[in-house]
Design a protein around this motif. Sequence first.
Motif: not given
Length: 404
Positions: A244-246, A349-355, A360-363
Amino acid sequence: MDGFSRRNILKAGGALGAVGALSIASPAHAWTWSPTGSVAGTGAGLDPRWVWDEEADPLVASLLDRGDVTQVNTLLRTWTKNGQPLPAGLPADLRDFMERARQLPSWADQGKLDLAVEFNKKRGLYLGVLYGLASGMMSTVIPKEARAVYYSQGGADMKDRISKTAKLGYDIGSNNAYCPDGEMIVTAVKTRLVHAAVRHLLPQSPYWSQVADEEIPISQRDMMVTWHSLPTTVMQKLVAWKVPIPSNESAAFLHSWQVGAHMLGIKDEYIPASWAEANSQAAQVLTPILAPTPEGIKLADILLNLGSSVDAGILSKPILGAFTRFMLGDQIANWLKIGREPIWDPLLKVAWGPFIAVREGLLPFPLAPEAYWLFDEFLRKAALLFLSEARPISIEIPDSNRPS
Ligand code: HEM
């Protein structure tokens, strides 16, 4: 992700394939990008392929011909801060040029530049890795740049050369980058002189002349190509990773690079005014020209080896290679002869997105991928490596080419 332990992952790094040789750059594409999308808002619309730096080039050529470069480099070593007066004793024509070249453009917005510093502080970890592995590795598949870098004086010591380039990434993001106590103006003006020297020297290199598809290197178009491998590529990745970037921070980051482009001698009519314009120019000038060269493959290999001397585990060549494949895709990784990594490639591929989402406090944290700590450590080490490489280095005007 069960069964992945740090040791297994590090052990499973595997070996890189042998470095081979590939060549053939894509043909040049017509220039249709309109100056109405630039920070100048207007311009002649000339293809920047045929524009260089009409102020710096003849001046530095004359310094080289007069044999003044050694003395100038010695004097300029003491010039490190933006606000510092130029050292006494510089040739008058050089001094006049540098006094003009160090002025920020009238459209520089101090508020945005301050905000860019905040953004760089907040996002320093991602930026370090992206400059190193996305921009740095991409530069090795920009054929004109790879050849210029390889056959210029600095090409003989690539580690030093990479460190010097990293200095710019460091300076543009550091506190007070463009303020009197910062160093970005100094770095940019010195780099402008270096590029002018390269334009004079490289055409005299028999090695470069044999492989180059041009007579004078580092056109304004090439400058924009490389510029897009930096902020445009970095922002595209941050967006793709859903960091997330304002919007005001995103605009501030762009602004710091627009000012950087101007200070490097790029004409305002070629500098994109917005991210949308930057993306459209990059699609025209950067993406279609990416291609492997023997010189770029050697450069990439050196870049991938950079980590091993610092941290043989987490920054080993196979792991840096897997990150490169993840960031730049299979085609570029294959061009660069980067081996496939049976554990790292799928893990990223699998883990970078969730990481990123957890970071970023989104999960919520309980959903953190098991690779979290490993990725985090990687980010920290790689950012440190690529940015810290930069610090005590003095950018100097070359006076010869790579000797062989
Ligand atoms: C030198 C940055 C575009 C080729 C440098 C240096 C920096 C830099 C910081 C000084 C470090 C050193 O002396 O090694 C940039 C940036 C660019 C850009 C930010 C665009 C925004 C290009 C392009 C080319 C190029 C387009 C070639 C096509 C070189 C070469 C050197 C150099 C050959 C000199 C290496 C030597 O000392 O022999 N650049 N550069 N650069 N750059 Fe660039």
